[in-house]
Design a protein around this motif. Structure first.
Motif, PDB file in Angstrom:
ATOM      1  N   ALA A 193       2.523   0.921   6.390  1.00  0.00           N
ATOM      2  CA  ALA A 193       1.242   0.380   6.838  1.00  0.00           C
ATOM      3  C   ALA A 193       0.977   0.809   8.270  1.00  0.00           C
ATOM      4  CB  ALA A 193       1.246  -1.132   6.719  1.00  0.00           C
ATOM      5  N   SER A 194       1.010   2.119   8.499  1.00  0.00           N
ATOM      6  CA  SER A 194       0.798   2.602   9.853  1.00  0.00           C
ATOM      7  C   SER A 194      -0.617   2.322  10.332  1.00  0.00           C
ATOM      8  CB  SER A 194       1.120   4.096   9.941  1.00  0.00           C
ATOM      9  OG  SER A 194       0.303   4.817   9.071  1.00  0.00           O
ATOM     10  N   ALA A 195      -1.533   2.106   9.435  1.00  0.00           N
ATOM     11  CA  ALA A 195      -2.884   1.680   9.782  1.00  0.00           C
ATOM     12  C   ALA A 195      -3.382   0.823   8.636  1.00  0.00           C
ATOM     13  CB  ALA A 195      -3.798   2.877   9.988  1.00  0.00           C
ATOM     14  N   GLY A 196      -3.813  -0.373   8.944  1.00  0.00           N
ATOM     15  CA  GLY A 196      -4.322  -1.251   7.904  1.00  0.00           C
ATOM     16  C   GLY A 196      -3.989  -2.691   8.179  1.00  0.00           C
ATOM     17  N   GLU A 197      -4.234  -3.514   7.163  1.00  0.00           N
ATOM     18  CA  GLU A 197      -3.998  -4.944   7.282  1.00  0.00           C
ATOM     19  C   GLU A 197      -2.603  -5.303   6.795  1.00  0.00           C
ATOM     20  OE1 GLU A 197      -6.995  -7.051   5.129  1.00  0.00           O
ATOM     21  OE2 GLU A 197      -8.610  -5.986   6.105  1.00  0.00           O
ATOM     22  N   LEU A 198      -2.027  -6.314   7.429  1.00  0.00           N
ATOM     23  CA  LEU A 198      -0.752  -6.854   6.993  1.00  0.00           C
ATOM     24  C   LEU A 198      -0.958  -8.305   6.588  1.00  0.00           C
ATOM     25  CD1 LEU A 198       1.755  -5.644   9.748  1.00  0.00           C
ATOM     26  CD2 LEU A 198       1.362  -4.655   7.501  1.00  0.00           C
ATOM     27  N   THR A 199      -0.127  -8.786   5.702  1.00  0.00           N
ATOM     28  CA  THR A 199      -0.112 -10.205   5.388  1.00  0.00           C
ATOM     29  C   THR A 199       1.157 -10.795   5.997  1.00  0.00           C
ATOM     30  OG1 THR A 199       0.990  -9.802   3.271  1.00  0.00           O
ATOM     31  CG2 THR A 199      -1.415  -9.910   3.239  1.00  0.00           C
ATOM     32  N   ALA A 200       1.207 -12.105   6.112  1.00  0.00           N
ATOM     33  CA  ALA A 200       2.348 -12.774   6.748  1.00  0.00           C
ATOM     34  C   ALA A 200       3.657 -12.365   6.082  1.00  0.00           C
ATOM     35  CB  ALA A 200       2.174 -14.284   6.689  1.00  0.00           C
TER      36      ALA A 200
END
Length: 108
Positions: free
Chosen positions: A17-24
């Protein structure tokens, strides 16, 4: 030795996920030039606790950045470039209840 093993284990379970959204508690990989690592966050009472761990190769000790971000806040991690070349910058921001990780243009 334990530090390297822990960082390697975290890299294995992290998604790309070098660019984007993460979840907890979902890790994502990050790359800034020779520095590679992971970023993840957990939810806390006072905001998202963001942890980014990076190292320049296996022979170097990792560096950890920790910040608690509330809505609308961001943190920046930058690596200078070689002489007369731009550096690389990573911005981790919290907006609309989401954590976004993105490389941004660097002028230095």
């Amino acid at each position: 030795m334990f530090r390297y093993t822990a960082l390697a284990a975290l890299c294995v379970v992290a998604s790309s996920a070098s660019a984007g959204e993460l979840t907890a508690r979902q890790g994502g990989t990050v790359d800034l030039g020779n520095f590679h690592g992971v970023v993840y966050y957990t939810e806390a009472d006072d905001g998202y606790r963001v942890v980014t761990t990076m190292a320049a190769g296996e022979e170097n000790l990792p560096v950890r950045f920790v910040a608690t971000l509330t809505e609308g806040q961001a943190m920046v991690i930058s690596v200078p470039g070689e002489l007369a070349k731009p550096g690389q910058t990573l911005e981790i921001s919290r907006a609309k209840g989401k954590l976004v990780v993105a490389k941004v243009e660097s002028t230095q």
